[in-house]
Design a protein around this motif. Structure first.
Motif, short mmCIF file in Angstrom:
data_model
loop_
_atom_site.label_atom_id
_atom_site.label_comp_id
_atom_site.label_asym_id
_atom_site.label_seq_id
_atom_site.Cartn_x
_atom_site.Cartn_y
_atom_site.Cartn_z
N TYR B 32 53.73 96.79 39.79
CA TYR B 32 53.43 95.38 39.64
C TYR B 32 52.64 95.00 40.90
CZ TYR B 32 56.94 95.44 35.98
OH TYR B 32 57.66 95.72 34.84
N GLY B 94 55.29 95.32 43.83
CA GLY B 94 56.71 95.09 43.57
C GLY B 94 57.50 96.33 43.91
N GLY B 95 58.53 96.14 44.76
CA GLY B 95 59.31 97.28 45.19
C GLY B 95 60.54 97.51 44.34
N ILE B 96 61.19 98.61 44.57
CA ILE B 96 62.43 98.89 43.88
C ILE B 96 63.58 98.30 44.69
CG2 ILE B 96 61.57 100.98 42.80
CD1 ILE B 96 62.94 102.58 44.98
N GLY B 98 67.11 95.70 45.15
CA GLY B 98 67.60 94.38 44.79
C GLY B 98 66.61 93.26 45.00
N ALA B 99 66.76 92.22 44.20
CA ALA B 99 66.02 90.97 44.35
C ALA B 99 64.51 91.14 44.17
CB ALA B 99 66.29 90.31 45.70
N GLN B 100 64.07 92.24 43.62
CA GLN B 100 62.65 92.44 43.32
C GLN B 100 61.76 92.05 44.49
OE1 GLN B 100 61.48 90.92 39.51
NE2 GLN B 100 62.76 92.43 38.48
N LYS B 101 61.93 92.75 45.56
CA LYS B 101 61.17 92.47 46.77
C LYS B 101 59.72 92.91 46.61
CE LYS B 101 64.37 94.80 48.75
NZ LYS B 101 65.17 95.59 49.74
N LEU B 102 58.86 92.25 47.38
CA LEU B 102 57.46 92.63 47.44
C LEU B 102 57.21 93.42 48.72
CD1 LEU B 102 55.61 89.38 46.30
CD2 LEU B 102 55.81 91.52 45.05
N PHE B 104 54.18 94.29 51.19
CA PHE B 104 52.85 93.78 51.50
C PHE B 104 52.05 94.77 52.34
CE2 PHE B 104 52.74 89.37 50.13
CZ PHE B 104 54.07 89.10 49.92
#
Lengths: 113, 114
Positions: B32, B94-96, B98-102, B104
């Protein structure tokens, strides 16, 4: 529509003083909330995130803490500021059902002297 | 772990010229991808995003980006830049976890010559 507020916009604090930065989101419920720090000329470093009231996850060990006393309120704090805490602090929110998409507040410029 | 690389720290283009900002990502699955823009002293504004489907996505302010899986790239383009496009641009994935971290990239600073 949703809006996100941060205050103060600018803050100058002496070393060793406490810190409280506030972030609030309007127009949505149960958002995921994030605190980032951006040092001068650097990218974004995720500090904390929260998926609900009282639920805080820390990404890096540091002199800061976060709290979420209400659904749409996220607070960044410190008991004693260090010079290295200077930077631009950004709060962001994500709709619970949205995939990764975050929206950012206007930021707080913190200078520790 | 996911990572994002923006190879160009600073780019200068003339007003009216075309623009391409590079972004390479490292991610095992379908990524993503996002581009954000930050004007000086301001927060980040979402320009565009890619989740799936058409690999050429359109965003706000006349920007577009193309997802190329074979090159692990998501480059941002604009056919003709305006002085108001001067800003810092961040690519994110979009990272793997919790909380769908970004995650950068370090950002690319864009300067526009008149």
């Amino acid at each position: 529509s949703q809006t996100i507020h941060q205050w103060p916009a600018t803050l100058v604090q002496p070393v060793g003083s406490p810190l409280s930065l506030e972030c609030t989101v309007e127009g949505t419920s149960n958002p995921n909330l994030y605190w980032y720090r951006q040092a001068a000329g650097r990218g974004l470093q995720l500090l904390f995130y929260s998926v609900g009231i009282g639920q805080i996850s820390s990404e890096v060990p540091q002199n800061l803490s976060a709290s979420r006393p209400q659904d749409r309120q996220f607070i960044l704090s410190s008991k004693k500021l260090l010079l290295s805490d200077s930077g631009f602090y950004l709060c962001a929110w994500r709709r619970g059902q949205a995939l990764y998409e975050q929206y950012f507040g206007p930021g707080t410029r913190l200078t520790v002297t | 772990a996911q990572s994002v690389t923006q190879p160009d720290i600073h780019i200068t283009v003339s007003e009216g010229a075309s623009l391409e900002l590079r972004c390479n990502y490292s991610y095992g699955a379908t990524p993503y991808l996002f581009w954000y823009v930050q004007s000086p002293g301001q927060g980040l504004q979402l320009l565009l995003k890619y989740f799936s489907g058409d690999t050429l996505v359109q965003g706000i302010k006349g920007f577009e980006a193309e997802f190329k899986r074979s090159q692990s790239s998501f480059n941002l383009r604009k056919p003709s830049v305006h002085w108001s496009d001067a800003a810092e641009y961040f690519c994110a994935v979009g990272g793997i976890g919790g909380a769908q971290k970004l995650v950068f990239g370090q950002g690319t600073r864009l300067t526009i010559n008149p």
